[in-house]
Motif scaffolding. Structure first.
Motif, PDB file in Angstrom:
ATOM      1  N   ARG A 188      45.774 130.137  30.427  1.00  0.00           N
ATOM      2  CA  ARG A 188      44.233 130.170  30.133  1.00  0.00           C
ATOM      3  C   ARG A 188      44.104 128.989  31.363  1.00  0.00           C
ATOM      4  NH1 ARG A 188      42.438 126.175  25.853  1.00  0.00           N
ATOM      5  NH2 ARG A 188      42.032 124.893  27.899  1.00  0.00           N
ATOM      6  N   ARG A 189      44.798 128.556  32.009  1.00  0.00           N
ATOM      7  CA  ARG A 189      44.562 127.817  33.366  1.00  0.00           C
ATOM      8  C   ARG A 189      44.668 129.248  35.131  1.00  0.00           C
ATOM      9  NH1 ARG A 189      44.494 121.532  33.546  1.00  0.00           N
ATOM     10  NH2 ARG A 189      44.929 121.410  30.841  1.00  0.00           N
ATOM     11  N   ARG A 212      47.947 134.946  22.300  1.00  0.00           N
ATOM     12  CA  ARG A 212      47.030 134.187  22.767  1.00  0.00           C
ATOM     13  C   ARG A 212      47.219 134.127  24.052  1.00  0.00           C
ATOM     14  NH1 ARG A 212      41.732 130.401  20.993  1.00  0.00           N
ATOM     15  NH2 ARG A 212      41.744 132.259  19.700  1.00  0.00           N
ATOM     16  N   ALA A 213      47.993 133.858  24.582  1.00  0.00           N
ATOM     17  CA  ALA A 213      48.785 133.169  25.403  1.00  0.00           C
ATOM     18  C   ALA A 213      49.119 134.558  26.913  1.00  0.00           C
ATOM     19  CB  ALA A 213      49.948 132.164  26.422  1.00  0.00           C
ATOM     20  N   ALA A 259      50.152 120.352  32.111  1.00  0.00           N
ATOM     21  CA  ALA A 259      49.325 121.787  32.439  1.00  0.00           C
ATOM     22  C   ALA A 259      47.649 120.188  33.707  1.00  0.00           C
ATOM     23  CB  ALA A 259      48.718 122.741  31.955  1.00  0.00           C
ATOM     24  N   ASP A 260      47.611 119.842  33.085  1.00  0.00           N
ATOM     25  CA  ASP A 260      46.909 118.588  33.775  1.00  0.00           C
ATOM     26  C   ASP A 260      47.159 118.265  35.141  1.00  0.00           C
ATOM     27  OD1 ASP A 260      44.632 117.740  30.974  1.00  0.00           O
ATOM     28  OD2 ASP A 260      44.461 119.132  32.526  1.00  0.00           O
ATOM     29  N   CYS A 309      52.588 124.937  25.677  1.00  0.00           N
ATOM     30  CA  CYS A 309      52.171 125.215  26.570  1.00  0.00           C
ATOM     31  C   CYS A 309      51.936 126.313  27.193  1.00  0.00           C
ATOM     32  CB  CYS A 309      53.731 124.522  28.028  1.00  0.00           C
ATOM     33  SG  CYS A 309      54.227 122.914  27.716  1.00  0.00           S
ATOM     34  N   ALA A 310      52.866 127.895  27.545  1.00  0.00           N
ATOM     35  CA  ALA A 310      52.004 128.882  27.851  1.00  0.00           C
ATOM     36  C   ALA A 310      51.232 128.883  27.727  1.00  0.00           C
ATOM     37  CB  ALA A 310      53.074 129.985  26.923  1.00  0.00           C
ATOM     38  N   LEU A 311      50.265 128.928  26.772  1.00  0.00           N
ATOM     39  CA  LEU A 311      48.832 128.530  26.669  1.00  0.00           C
ATOM     40  C   LEU A 311      48.455 128.520  27.874  1.00  0.00           C
ATOM     41  CD1 LEU A 311      46.836 130.320  25.493  1.00  0.00           C
ATOM     42  CD2 LEU A 311      46.526 128.576  23.202  1.00  0.00           C
ATOM     43  N   GLU A 312      48.745 127.204  27.425  1.00  0.00           N
ATOM     44  CA  GLU A 312      47.870 125.739  28.577  1.00  0.00           C
ATOM     45  C   GLU A 312      47.663 126.497  30.110  1.00  0.00           C
ATOM     46  OE1 GLU A 312      45.627 123.965  28.754  1.00  0.00           O
ATOM     47  OE2 GLU A 312      45.838 124.302  26.768  1.00  0.00           O
ATOM     48  N   PHE A 313      49.330 127.381  30.549  1.00  0.00           N
ATOM     49  CA  PHE A 313      49.018 127.878  32.119  1.00  0.00           C
ATOM     50  C   PHE A 313      48.127 128.996  31.924  1.00  0.00           C
ATOM     51  CE2 PHE A 313      51.551 124.598  33.079  1.00  0.00           C
ATOM     52  CZ  PHE A 313      52.911 124.169  32.626  1.00  0.00           C
TER      53      PHE A 313
END
Lengths: 427, 81, 376
Positions: free
Chosen positions: C26-27, C159-160, C349-350, C20-24
């Motif tokens: 990245r946005r 990566r996040a 995240a979407d 989740c951290a990475l997804e957020f």
């Protein structure tokens, strides 16, 4: 195979043998179990003399009807009163009323560049190999590390005609001098010390000295040591290097015994915090053979419900009581030993984890999960004390199997069978 | 003259003192016991069965601690696993 | 940590929290991840690390398949220590009933373009010689994989962090408030949105969340390269996973890249302590030996336990807590946390950013369980 004992002794070194003998002499049905192919533990390994302390105690043991189970390693306590142990021929299910843990100690290994080369061994390690038939006559050996074991090993190897280039003791001469004076309180130790001095007369002995690196292509060829602030490289065939001893407390921990300062807590009758479980010898404090023997005797009498016999030995035990802290103080590890590692020096040998990979982590658990340090078959017995020294990490809780065991031995009984087994005397 | 027996280490016969451990036999044969996960040759370290560096295959059974096994005539030992 | 509010705080840095951290991040949202112990130290550390499509329900299939494909996309970037191995799964059938299930799955997956292959006993023997004689066959799912979860979680969070996320370990969140999280030491960290990815810890932070601990045992052996090529699961696993009340074991083994064999699996309700229980361990190993007798002679090195976060309907909780707009859940993944971590993060995240998720989020919304949630 299932067997039931009044008193089961785990560990066949001096403490275990003494405990088994006394317990059997009191009329108990006793079993003694040890991983090694023969009894004797480390210090009496391969002792084939017909005189001396080891022989005397072996003789006493032969005179009893103690059941001796060698090549048998305890790996699990599936329920109270029952231990699972593995033998080449299969699973041993051992039931007991009382348990005496005499699991001894092992060497502490500290990493340095090249320590994983073949022919770099522990001090006790090389001694054990020679006792198991390794030819050492005419071979050049360096002995290094810390602790009284170094001298004992030197004397033994000398007898076997090894050429000992040097003994490197990391303790300072000041600490050793204080130790020698303190030994005056222990007449038996003085006799031992004098004998040792004779046995290693002429062998170069360096204090405040330690290995910087071991070198060679496929096996050891030379060792570089630090001596008098300078580095010296000495060609040799074997390096016998160990840094004193750490107690084998895995089984006591598995059984829920209270541990204090890394040692098993026992009361004056050598009973642990778990009723019916006793502990004797090195796991209660590294104190050497005499201490192990008298503690073993006390534990044997206590477990056999003869406390009055045990009490007669309290005085003898008292004389050995300060040995543990004396040894700890004398052979305390110096900080320079943390600085010899390079970033590529392996710390975990089972999983080949380097020092630099471990340095990224702030706890044993994080390091273990990310690098698999400590997750190999040695179960952290080698790398655990090293990481404790290097990083001040404390080890994890203990889980079964406390020794690698075959899957079919670990799974040997169904739950109903386990509950119904009548081999344990307790509830 | 002490008793000697012969065992096979990596397809070569090795004469060892009777009662010697397999670890000793492997050493006399000039071999390392095992290969580490990054390819290093390894031999016995602790000599007492806890370091697992002396693992060899004996009579087709892998992961046997050579320091804890007596050499027996006819044994077939493979190193480097 | 800075004083102005984070866009998102993710509580829990297991594989789901890290994903989740990475997804957020990245946005380009300002993200903080807080874990009370270490990265990947909970169920992430204990589990089998499989990436597997499952079809208990269409919703479960959608999420596992979507997420599996995300793992495949990520694969070239995964470092070595993540040990991603596309070994595939074989669902093993012991009898004709289970073989019927093999065919049903084969058609189900075929309709959804997941490649599978029906195996007869000869095929099975060729692919996995150490399985016992007399099995009925199996279903090979070649796109399933295994990896080493703690390093996967570490990869995702690193990566996040490269995208600007902040990580704080050793900090225990005790309360989720309207505009911040409160730590055990009394300090608060302001956030616009909070995601509770604490696995079995989720109910402590959100009263009424129906997540129960489901204990599992595992065992790992020494290295035996070539002993096992695929992940193997008995079709009876489904009976085990389905049972809501009784303790059960199922044959489930996995090859690690190291050549070690990971042996599972077991499920217990109501067990609170993390002790290895002899009875369960022995049952599990006996079941494993029934399918693969040769396991018996392997040397076992370690046994351990872990707790899966289980929901009543076997689907995770992904989305806003009922009645809430800024407090979200990403928890309850039971035995599929590794598999569905990437998919969970993506659809969450979407949802939060108003994008259209690749699969509908509705089946996983916490509100579906029609309970009144109260935040702690």
């Amino acid at each position: 195979m299932q067997q039931r004992f009044d008193i089961l002794v785990v560990g066949g070194g001096p403490a275990g043998i003494a405990a088994a003998v006394r317990a059997a002499e009191c009329g108990a049905k006793v079993g003694i179990v040890d991983d090694n192919p023969n009894l004797g533990g480390q210090i009496w390994r391969g002792a084939s003399e017909s005189i001396g302390e080891a022989a005397s105690w072996r003789g006493k043991l032969q005179a009893t009807n103690v059941t001796i189970l060698c090549g048998t390693r305890v790996f699990h306590q599936p329920r109270a009163g029952v231990l699972f142990a593995e033998h080449e021929d299969g699973l041993q299910v051992l039931g007991y009323e009382n348990l005496i843990l005499a699991t001894g100690a092992r060497e502490r290994f500290l990493p340095f560049p090249g320590w994983t080369l073949p022919n770099v061994m522990g001090a006790g390690g090389l001694q054990a190999m020679v006792k198991s038939g390794l030819p050492i006559d005419g071979k050049r050996v360096i002995i290094a590390g810390t602790g009284p074991l170094l001298l004992a090993v030197a004397a033994y190897l000398r007898q076997k005609d090894a050429e000992i280039a040097v003994i490197c003791e990391q303790a300072s001469i000041r600490n050793l001098a204080r130790f020698s004076i303190a030994l005056l309180r222990h007449p038996q130790k003085i006799r031992q010390a004098l004998r040792l001095r004779k046995d290693i007369r002429g062998v170069p002995f360096a204090t405040s000295s330690w290995p910087i690196s071991a070198d060679g292509r496929n096996a050891l060829e030379s060792v570089t040591i630090s001596r008098n602030g300078k580095h010296e490289t000495i060609a040799c065939e074997y390096l016998a290097c160990g840094f004193h001893l750490v107690p084998n407390i895995e089984l006591p921990q598995l059984l829920g015994c209270q541990i204090h300062g890394g040692y098993v807590q026992v009361d004056e009758l050598q009973e642990t915090s778990v009723k019916g479980i006793y502990c004797a010898g090195e796991p209660t404090g590294i104190g050497g053979v005499e201490s192990s023997l008298v503690q073993g005797e006390i534990a044997g009498f206590s477990a056999a419900s003869r406390p009055e016999e045990a009490r007669k030995l309290f005085g003898a035990r008292e004389r050995g009581r300060d040995m543990c802290s004396l040894l700890d103080r004398t052979f305390r590890l110096r900080g320079e030993l943390r600085n010899v590692l390079s970033s590529e020096t392996l710390v975990c040998r089972c999983e080949d984890v380097s020092y630099s990979r471990l340095q990224k982590h702030s706890s044993w658990r994080a390091a273990k999960l990310q690098t698999r340090c400590g997750m190999g078959p040695c179960q952290g017995r080698i790398c655990g004390p090293a990481t404790e020294f290097l990083f001040d990490w404390s080890p994890d809780s203990t889980r079964p199997p406390i020794f690698p065991a075959r899957v079919d031995n670990l799974a040997a009984m169904t739950e109903p069978e386990l509950q119904q087994t009548t081999i344990s005397g307790g509830s | 003259m002490p008793d000697e027996i012969t065992i096979v280490v990596d397809d070569s016969p090795v004469r060892v003192p009777s009662g010697a451990s397999v670890a000793v036999a492997v050493a006399i044969a000039g071999r390392a016991c095992r290969t580490s996960v990054t390819g290093e040759p390894r031999g016995p370290l602790c000599g007492m069965g806890i370091c697992f560096e002396c693992r060899v295959t004996i009579n087709n059974i892998p992961h046997r601690r050579a320091c804890q096994v007596f050499s027996e005539p006819g044994m077939v030992v493979r190193t480097g696993d | 940590m800075s004083k102005s509010a984070y866009d998102v705080i993710v509580i829990g840095c297991g594989i789901v929290g890290a994903a989740c951290a990475l997804e957020f991040a990245r946005r380009e949202m300002r993200v903080a991840v807080i874990d009370r112990e270490i990265v990947g130290g909970g169920a992430t550390a204990a589990g089998m690390g499989h990436i597997v499509v499952m079809d208990d329900s269409d919703a479960q299939f959608d999420l596992t398949r979507y997420s599996q494909q995300l793992w495949q996309e990520l694969r070239p970037e995964l470092p070595d220590d993540v040990e991603y191995e596309p070994c595939g799964t074989i669902w093993v059938a012991a009898d004709d009933d289970e073989m019927a299930e093999v065919h049903r799955k084969h058609h189900y997956y075929g309709d959804r373009r997941v490649p599978t292959e029906v195996l007869d006993p000869q095929d099975l023997k060729k692919l996995e010689p150490n399985l016992r004689e007399g099995l009925a066959g199996g279903l090979l799912v070649p796109e399933d994989a295994v990896l080493y979860p703690p390093c996967a979680a570490q990869f995702l969070i690193e990566r996040a962090q490269k995208h600007g996320a902040h990580l704080r370990t050793g900090a225990n969140v005790v309360q989720i408030e309207d505009d911040c999280v409160r730590l055990a030491d009394g300090t608060t960290i302001p956030a616009e949105i909070v995601v509770n990815a604490t696995g079995t810890g989720a109910p402590e932070l959100a009263v009424g969340v129906d997540i129960k601990k489901r204990k599992g045992h595992l065992l790992i052996t020494d290295r035996y390269p070539g002993f096992l090529r695929h992940q193997l699961v008995e079709l009876g696993y489904l009976k085990s996973a389905h049972s809501v009340s009784s303790d059960s074991v199922a044959f489930n083994v996995q090859p690690r890249r190291t050549g070690q064999i990971l042996i599972g699996s077991s499920r217990q309700y109501g067990a609170e302590s993390s002790e290895v229980e002899s009875g369960m361990l022995m049952r599990m190993l006996q079941r494993a030996q029934e399918y693969m007798p040769a396991l018996g002679s392997l040397s076992s090195i370690r046994a351990w336990t872990g707790f899966r976060a289980a929901t009543p309907d076997k689907l995770p909780l992904i989305g806003p807590m009922a009645g809430e707009k800024t407090k979200f859940l990403a928890s309850g993944h039971e035995g599929l946390g590794i598999t569905t971590s990437l998919g969970t993060a993506r659809i969450l995240a979407d949802h939060i950013t108003g994008s259209q998720p690749a699969i509908p989020i509705d089946p996983y919304l916490p509100s579906r369980l029609a309970k009144v949630f109260a935040h702690a």
